[in-house]
Design a protein around this motif. Structure first.
Motif, PDB file in Angstrom:
ATOM      1  N   ASP A   1       8.525  -2.489  76.585  1.00  0.00           N
ATOM      2  CA  ASP A   1       8.727  -3.984  76.440  1.00  0.00           C
ATOM      3  C   ASP A   1       7.481  -4.609  77.211  1.00  0.00           C
ATOM      4  O   ASP A   1       6.983  -4.127  78.230  1.00  0.00           O
ATOM      5  CB  ASP A   1      10.134  -4.547  77.234  1.00  0.00           C
ATOM      6  N   ASN A   2       7.110  -5.585  76.817  1.00  0.00           N
ATOM      7  CA  ASN A   2       5.881  -6.461  77.443  1.00  0.00           C
ATOM      8  C   ASN A   2       4.584  -5.679  77.440  1.00  0.00           C
ATOM      9  O   ASN A   2       3.839  -5.871  78.033  1.00  0.00           O
ATOM     10  CB  ASN A   2       6.395  -6.971  78.821  1.00  0.00           C
TER      11      ASN A   2
ATOM     12  N   TYR B   1       1.174  -8.336  73.896  1.00  0.00           N
ATOM     13  CA  TYR B   1       1.389  -9.828  73.868  1.00  0.00           C
ATOM     14  C   TYR B   1       0.354 -10.659  72.986  1.00  0.00           C
ATOM     15  O   TYR B   1      -0.721 -10.058  72.778  1.00  0.00           O
ATOM     16  CB  TYR B   1       1.480 -10.387  75.445  1.00  0.00           C
TER      17      TYR B   1
ATOM     18  N   ALA C   1      -2.444 -13.198  72.663  1.00  0.00           N
ATOM     19  CA  ALA C   1      -2.953 -13.718  73.520  1.00  0.00           C
ATOM     20  C   ALA C   1      -4.001 -14.875  72.777  1.00  0.00           C
ATOM     21  O   ALA C   1      -4.294 -14.842  71.352  1.00  0.00           O
ATOM     22  CB  ALA C   1      -3.911 -12.824  74.021  1.00  0.00           C
TER      23      ALA C   1
ATOM     24  N   LYS D   1      -1.869 -15.262  77.705  1.00  0.00           N
ATOM     25  CA  LYS D   1      -0.985 -15.346  76.763  1.00  0.00           C
ATOM     26  C   LYS D   1      -0.643 -16.743  76.094  1.00  0.00           C
ATOM     27  O   LYS D   1      -0.818 -17.923  76.904  1.00  0.00           O
ATOM     28  CB  LYS D   1       0.534 -14.868  77.456  1.00  0.00           C
TER      29      LYS D   1
ATOM     30  N   ASP E   1       4.274 -19.681  71.301  1.00  0.00           N
ATOM     31  CA  ASP E   1       4.242 -19.875  69.923  1.00  0.00           C
ATOM     32  C   ASP E   1       4.997 -21.006  69.810  1.00  0.00           C
ATOM     33  O   ASP E   1       6.170 -21.435  70.513  1.00  0.00           O
ATOM     34  CB  ASP E   1       5.057 -18.807  69.644  1.00  0.00           C
TER      35      ASP E   1
ATOM     36  N   TYR F   1      -0.322 -21.927  68.215  1.00  0.00           N
ATOM     37  CA  TYR F   1      -0.291 -21.246  69.419  1.00  0.00           C
ATOM     38  C   TYR F   1      -1.022 -21.996  70.365  1.00  0.00           C
ATOM     39  O   TYR F   1      -2.065 -22.364  70.260  1.00  0.00           O
ATOM     40  CB  TYR F   1      -0.500 -19.873  69.077  1.00  0.00           C
TER      41      TYR F   1
ATOM     42  N   TRP G   1      -3.704 -10.000  69.215  1.00  0.00           N
ATOM     43  CA  TRP G   1      -2.823  -9.091  70.186  1.00  0.00           C
ATOM     44  C   TRP G   1      -3.463  -8.345  71.276  1.00  0.00           C
ATOM     45  O   TRP G   1      -4.515  -8.018  71.002  1.00  0.00           O
ATOM     46  CB  TRP G   1      -2.171  -8.017  69.190  1.00  0.00           C
TER      47      TRP G   1
ATOM     48  N   GLY H   1       0.937  -4.445  67.866  1.00  0.00           N
ATOM     49  CA  GLY H   1       1.600  -5.744  67.881  1.00  0.00           C
ATOM     50  C   GLY H   1       2.287  -5.917  66.639  1.00  0.00           C
ATOM     51  O   GLY H   1       3.485  -6.329  66.301  1.00  0.00           O
TER      52      GLY H   1
ATOM     53  N   LYS I   1       5.361  -3.412  66.407  1.00  0.00           N
ATOM     54  CA  LYS I   1       6.523  -4.014  67.235  1.00  0.00           C
ATOM     55  C   LYS I   1       7.437  -4.838  66.273  1.00  0.00           C
ATOM     56  O   LYS I   1       8.733  -4.649  66.380  1.00  0.00           O
ATOM     57  CB  LYS I   1       6.018  -4.666  68.333  1.00  0.00           C
TER      58      LYS I   1
END
Length: 580
Positions: free
Chosen positions: A433-434, A437, A439, A448, A451, A457, A471, A507, A510
């Motif tokens: 997790d995390n 991200y 960017a 970061k 969204d 973004y 990513w 990215g 995921k």
DNA sequence: CCCCCCCC
């Protein structure tokens, strides 16, 4: 002579006598403490005080003397019968005389006026501007805590006569406390030196009118304790110009020097802490071509020039100049280079860099430069030298030594400043997790993005919106050696190496194929690497926390690692390879 | 009241 026990600042109080009168309240100016530690000032020695200041303090009860730097003559008299019987020799006044003379122009008294306890006035003499020496600013401030009334400093109408050295350009700042502009300069007179800074309105008023290297009368500025982290001038205080500050050119011929250095021989650099600001002088043995680097934080392009400085200790060290100083430098004639306030770093052993406040002089007309040039031209140029700046990265470098996690923890690495070390370790776990991200797509930002769910973004750092993102990886990895485990953070490029794929792929997977995504993390674990690690204290929710980050990693080089192990065995056993 | 001062 005794050291005053209180206070963090080392301070010596002397009992001085001229044979007739004595005073036990002679305070040695702190920048002369070295004279005590070097044994120049000892009990029963004879000193000539060329510069000193008298103050009446604490209700007229005490006399404070602050001795000034020029101690010309000292001699230890073995058979001196008693300190109070030092003979005053009429025919050698320049050796033994302690010149306390009422009308002597370089002695300035600040009389305490009994009936007007809140007015401290320096009397005008001969209709001339009353001049104090720069070091007396230090006196007034330094002493106020223990010896002088608090309000003295701001009520005295003081003036200094100083040469302006090292005037900076105007710089602006903007932070949480506000914004503004400033410039600073180093002020110097025969007695000492002090940093002075002008802010905002004072910048408009003084930046154009104050010329570098010229001499001015400066009056009524504010004094505050100097931050030694940013300034290595020999003064515990620094000056800030205020609304009352006046600056008047001095057109008279003065003997005010142009620059004061406190040179550190190159062979002593290894024993100093990194980030120390020092004065250095050396022959420019060789200068490299100018080159450009990209500053990591801003993406700015910076010009720099490296050179090797050599001195009579037969050591050489790398010095880096920046910006216009780098561009204008000509090393072809192997000039003498003197830098006031260069910053020492421990990269590849030891190296030096100028910072914004550094003053660089090429072939300065000073004694040390001529001496060094003479030494270099008469054989010094052919002598073998040790380079403090070429310790190869690998085993045994200053910040590149192998340590186990157990050792790193026992040594509390990172708790005072950033520490670097190497370790051979396994990755036992990578948090999924995390780990990736979205960017900011702009170069060198990496922040970061938010969204906005409308195809846009937002980057808070850049303060703008983009229709795309990139990513980026930030892996939390558990590393383990035979002594302990640590959590370490690996960023983008290194993380891509460890996972064996791109951030973009991670990215995308995921969101589309979670099994394939997970597989990269599983496959990356239980592999052995040599990690270059940095430990640093970071505050998190107002709490100090040691954070380890991965600066680099590579597969174990068995040959290199074996050499380390053999060295370790030799150290432990006392048996060298030859004897084996 | 700044204090960033660079890169390997």
């Amino acid at each position: 002579m005794k050291r005053i026990p209180t206070g963090s600042q080392e301070r010596y109080r002397l009992l001085v006598s001229d044979g007739e009168w004595s005073s036990s309240f002679a305070m040695l100016a702190t920048h002369l403490n070295c004279k005590v530690t070097e044994g120049v000032i000892t009990n029963n020695c004879i000193i000539q005080m060329n510069r000193y200041v008298c103050n009446t303090v604490q209700g007229n009860k005490k006399l404070g003397l602050n001795m000034k730097p020029h101690i010309n003559q000292t001699s230890y008299q073995q058979n001196q019968p008693h300190i109070n019987q030092i003979p005053y020799q009429q025919n050698h006044p320049h050796i033994y005389q302690i010149p306390y003379q009422q009308n002597q122009p370089h002695i300035y008294q600040i009389p305490y006026q009994q009936n007007q306890p809140h007015i401290y006035q320096i009397p005008y003499q001969q209709n001339q501007c009353q001049v104090l020496q720069a070091a007396q600013c230090q006196l007034l401030s330094l002493e106020q805590a223990s010896m002088l009334p608090r309000q003295l400093l701001c009520q005295v109408q003081w003036t200094v006569c100083v040469r302006v050295n090292n005037k900076t350009d105007i710089r602006t700042w903007s932070n949480s406390r506000g914004e503004g502009k400033l410039f600073s300069m180093d002020l110097i007179d025969e007695s000492g030196e002090i940093r002075a800074t002008a802010f905002n309105e004072q910048v408009d008023k003084f930046h154009d009118t104050i010329e570098l290297n010229k001499v001015y009368f400066i009056s009524s500025a504010t004094l505050k304790p100097a931050n030694k982290q940013y300034c290595n001038l020999m003064n515990d205080y620094e000056m800030t110009f205020n609304k009352m500050t006046e600056v008047t050119p001095c057109h008279e011929v003065t003997s005010i020097p142009t620059m004061q250095f406190n040179f550190v021989p190159i062979d002593q650099l290894e024993s100093l802490n990194k980030d120390t600001l020092i004065d250095i002088i050396g022959v420019c043995k060789e200068a490299h071509d100018i080159s450009t680097v990209i500053q990591k934080t801003s993406g700015r392009e910076l010009k720099k020039r490296d050179m090797q400085l050599l001195d009579e200790t037969q050591r050489e060290v790398r010095l880096t100049l920046w910006g216009s100083q780098a561009e204008n430098f000509d090393g072809s004639q192997q000039p003498i280079v003197a830098v006031k306030g260069a910053k020492l770093s421990d990269f590849n052993g030891r190296c030096l860099s100028t910072i914004a406040s550094s003053a660089v002089q090429i072939n300065p007309d000073i004694r040390e430069a001529h001496k060094l040039k003479g030494w270099f031209d008469n054989g010094g140029c052919n002598i073998g030298t040790v380079n403090l700046s070429n310790q190869r990265s690998g085993f045994g470098g200053a910040n590149d030594t192998f340590k186990t996690f157990g050792e790193a923890m026992a040594e509390k690495l990172g708790s005072i400043e950033s520490d670097f070390y190497k370790n051979k370790a396994y990755i036992t776990l990578i948090r999924h997790d995390n780990s990736v991200y979205a960017a900011c797509p702009s170069d060198n930002c990496n922040k970061k993005v938010i969204d906005l769910n409308n195809g846009m973004y937002r980057c808070e750092k850049c303060g703008r919106e983009y229709d795309t993102f990139q990513w980026r990886l930030m892996l939390q990895m558990n590393l383990m050696d035979c002594t302990n485990t640590v959590w370490a953070t690996a960023f983008h490029d290194i993380a891509e190496e460890i996972l064996g794929t791109t951030a973009e792929n991670i990215g995308n997977l995921k969101e589309t194929d979670h099994d394939a995504f997970t597989k990269f993390f599983i496959n990356a674990t239980f592999k052995e690497y040599v990690f270059n690690l940095r430990v640093k204290m970071e505050s998190y929710n107002d709490e100090g926390r040691l954070k380890t980050s991965v600066n680099g990693c590579k597969p174990l080089d068995l040959k290199e690692y074996n050499k380390l192990l053999i060295d370790e065995i030799e150290k432990l056993s006392g048996v060298s390879k030859g004897e084996c």
